[in-house]
Scaffold this motif. Structure first.
Motif, mmCIF file in Angstrom:
data_model
loop_
_atom_site.group_PDB
_atom_site.id
_atom_site.type_symbol
_atom_site.label_atom_id
_atom_site.label_comp_id
_atom_site.label_asym_id
_atom_site.label_seq_id
_atom_site.Cartn_x
_atom_site.Cartn_y
_atom_site.Cartn_z
ATOM 1 N N ILE A 27 0.868 -1.174 0.000
ATOM 2 C CA ILE A 27 0.000 0.000 0.000
ATOM 3 C C ILE A 27 0.905 1.224 0.000
ATOM 4 N N GLY A 28 0.855 1.996 -1.067
ATOM 5 C CA GLY A 28 1.657 3.205 -1.166
ATOM 6 C C GLY A 28 0.822 4.423 -0.808
ATOM 7 N N ILE A 29 1.346 5.256 0.095
ATOM 8 C CA ILE A 29 0.591 6.397 0.619
ATOM 9 C C ILE A 29 1.356 7.697 0.389
ATOM 10 N N ASP A 30 0.616 8.734 -0.009
ATOM 11 C CA ASP A 30 1.208 10.074 -0.094
ATOM 12 C C ASP A 30 0.079 11.093 -0.025
ATOM 13 N N SER A 31 0.394 12.271 0.495
ATOM 14 C CA SER A 31 -0.610 13.334 0.578
ATOM 15 C C SER A 31 -0.705 14.121 -0.726
ATOM 16 N N ASP A 32 0.217 13.846 -1.652
ATOM 17 C CA ASP A 32 0.249 14.527 -2.949
ATOM 18 C C ASP A 32 -0.415 13.632 -3.994
ATOM 19 N N MET A 33 -1.574 14.055 -4.492
ATOM 20 C CA MET A 33 -2.330 13.233 -5.441
ATOM 21 C C MET A 33 -1.545 12.980 -6.719
ATOM 22 N N LYS A 35 1.653 12.449 -7.030
ATOM 23 C CA LYS A 35 2.571 11.333 -6.799
ATOM 24 C C LYS A 35 1.819 10.003 -6.736
ATOM 25 N N VAL A 36 0.635 10.035 -6.147
ATOM 26 C CA VAL A 36 -0.187 8.826 -6.075
ATOM 27 C C VAL A 36 -0.573 8.368 -7.477
ATOM 28 N N ASP A 37 -1.021 9.315 -8.305
ATOM 29 C CA ASP A 37 -1.412 8.980 -9.683
ATOM 30 C C ASP A 37 -0.229 8.448 -10.481
ATOM 31 N N SER A 38 0.957 9.023 -10.245
ATOM 32 C CA SER A 38 2.151 8.614 -10.980
ATOM 33 C C SER A 38 2.557 7.180 -10.651
ATOM 34 N N ALA A 39 2.272 6.740 -9.420
ATOM 35 C CA ALA A 39 2.737 5.418 -8.975
ATOM 36 C C ALA A 39 1.669 4.335 -9.025
ATOM 37 N N LYS A 40 0.426 4.704 -9.278
ATOM 38 C CA LYS A 40 -0.673 3.750 -9.099
ATOM 39 C C LYS A 40 -0.614 2.531 -10.012
ATOM 40 N N GLU A 41 0.014 2.661 -11.182
ATOM 41 C CA GLU A 41 0.093 1.525 -12.101
ATOM 42 C C GLU A 41 1.209 0.554 -11.720
ATOM 43 N N LYS A 42 2.086 0.965 -10.790
ATOM 44 C CA LYS A 42 3.254 0.151 -10.448
ATOM 45 C C LYS A 42 3.156 -0.503 -9.073
ATOM 46 N N ILE A 43 2.164 -0.097 -8.279
ATOM 47 C CA ILE A 43 2.058 -0.550 -6.892
ATOM 48 C C ILE A 43 0.709 -1.233 -6.695
ATOM 49 N N THR A 44 0.671 -2.217 -5.804
ATOM 50 C CA THR A 44 -0.558 -2.971 -5.567
ATOM 51 C C THR A 44 -1.736 -2.055 -5.264
ATOM 52 N N HIS A 45 -1.579 -1.172 -4.286
ATOM 53 C CA HIS A 45 -2.617 -0.214 -3.920
ATOM 54 C C HIS A 45 -1.960 1.153 -3.666
ATOM 55 N N THR A 46 -2.621 2.220 -4.058
ATOM 56 C CA THR A 46 -2.135 3.567 -3.737
ATOM 57 C C THR A 46 -3.289 4.366 -3.132
ATOM 58 N N ILE A 47 -2.969 5.161 -2.113
ATOM 59 C CA ILE A 47 -3.985 5.952 -1.427
ATOM 60 C C ILE A 47 -3.443 7.350 -1.178
ATOM 61 N N CYS A 48 -4.265 8.345 -1.439
ATOM 62 C CA CYS A 48 -3.899 9.719 -1.122
ATOM 63 C C CYS A 48 -4.492 10.063 0.247
ATOM 64 N N LEU A 49 -3.615 10.217 1.228
ATOM 65 C CA LEU A 49 -4.074 10.585 2.568
ATOM 66 C C LEU A 49 -2.935 11.207 3.363
ATOM 67 N N ASN A 50 -3.306 11.852 4.451
ATOM 68 C CA ASN A 50 -2.352 12.493 5.338
ATOM 69 C C ASN A 50 -1.953 11.506 6.427
ATOM 70 N N ALA A 51 -0.725 10.993 6.357
ATOM 71 C CA ALA A 51 -0.270 9.964 7.295
ATOM 72 C C ALA A 51 0.031 10.505 8.683
ATOM 73 N N THR A 52 -0.099 11.820 8.861
ATOM 74 C CA THR A 52 0.108 12.389 10.201
ATOM 75 C C THR A 52 -1.208 12.474 10.973
ATOM 76 N N ASP A 53 -2.306 12.127 10.330
ATOM 77 C CA ASP A 53 -3.625 12.175 10.958
ATOM 78 C C ASP A 53 -3.988 10.786 11.471
ATOM 79 N N LYS A 54 -3.946 10.622 12.777
ATOM 80 C CA LYS A 54 -4.187 9.311 13.379
ATOM 81 C C LYS A 54 -5.573 8.774 13.041
ATOM 82 N N ASN A 55 -6.570 9.627 13.006
ATOM 83 C CA ASN A 55 -7.939 9.177 12.739
ATOM 84 C C ASN A 55 -8.097 8.630 11.325
ATOM 85 N N VAL A 56 -7.299 9.136 10.412
ATOM 86 C CA VAL A 56 -7.323 8.637 9.037
ATOM 87 C C VAL A 56 -6.507 7.359 8.923
ATOM 88 N N VAL A 57 -5.326 7.347 9.515
ATOM 89 C CA VAL A 57 -4.412 6.208 9.404
ATOM 90 C C VAL A 57 -4.984 4.959 10.070
#
Length: 230
Positions: A27-33, A35-57
């Motif tokens: 699962i590849g994560i980044d807050s920059d959409m 970067k997520v779009d650029s990597a989505k074809e190469k990684i199993t799953h990609t998600i755009c989210l803020n990894a500093t937000d505990k409620n989201v993570v």
């Protein structure tokens, strides 16, 4: 294995793609959409989210993930906060990328012991390749010991590993041999490719253009490299 890679910059995206290629679930994560779009074809799953937000993570499958790797490099604050969030959510194993000594100190204070310095490690390996003739690649182990790929010295060519007496003469072990072979690619053109022999024995023959994977101290390995200068 299951991985969560936080930060899809050059390092994080490349690592996530390699792990995916090797059959792992990533699962590849980044807050920059972008970067997520650029990597989505190469990684199993990609998600755009803020990894500093505990409620989201906490909605991620953290408890089912084998390794969480914090690969954020540009934003030290975000890296530290994301590391703290995954630590609080009791991730099984956290590996964090550190950019500076201060960055590493803070991450260690959070309780993360596995810290990587990809830029420093790459520079160290490249420096050995540049300054030591015959070195193809190298990996530092600890306490001065290294695993180093070197071109087989001419003195070794045509001999078995046992006949070289490399362990007794140099206090170095040959872990394996990489054979270079010319094989056709998908276009029918001949291309040099590597074939790793796996576990070798005293009877394994060393041939011209072989790459020896050596284990030992660098000053002992250097003596083998010096054979090509004689």
């Amino acid at each position: 294995m299951k991985f969560i890679i936080v930060g899809l910059g050059n390092f994080g995206a490349y690592l996530a793609a390699r792990l995916t290629d090797n059959g792992h679930e990533v699962i590849g994560i980044d807050s920059d959409m972008a970067k997520v779009d650029s990597a989505k074809e190469k990684i199993t799953h990609t998600i755009c989210l803020n990894a500093t937000d505990k409620n989201v993570v906490r909605n991620l499958p953290v408890s089912d993930t084998d390794v969480v790797l914090i690969a954020i490099g540009e934003d030290m604050g975000a890296s530290i906060m994301a590391t703290a969030v995954f630590k609080e959510l009791k991730a099984k194993r956290i590996i964090s990328r550190a950019i500076t000594n201060t960055h590493e100190t803070v991450i260690r204070a959070i309780g993360v012991d596995e810290i990587i310095h990809p830029e420093e490690e790459t520079a160290e390996r490249l420096s050995k390749k540049l300054e030591m003739k015959g070195v193809i690649d190298s990996f530092d182990i600890s306490d001065g010991y290294n695993i180093v790929e070197v071109t087989a010295p001419k003195e070794f060519v045509g001999k078995t590993i046992g006949e070289t007496a490399v362990r007794n003469r140099f206090n170095v072990n040959i872990l394996t041999i990489i054979k270079m072979r010319n094989r056709p690619n998908i276009f029918g053109n001949m291309q040099e490719r590597q074939k790793v022999l796996g576990v070798v024995s005293a009877q394994t023959m060393i041939e011209d253009k072989d790459v020896l994977v050596l284990f030992g101290e660098m000053n002992d390995i250097q003596k083998i490299l010096d054979l090509n200068e004689e």
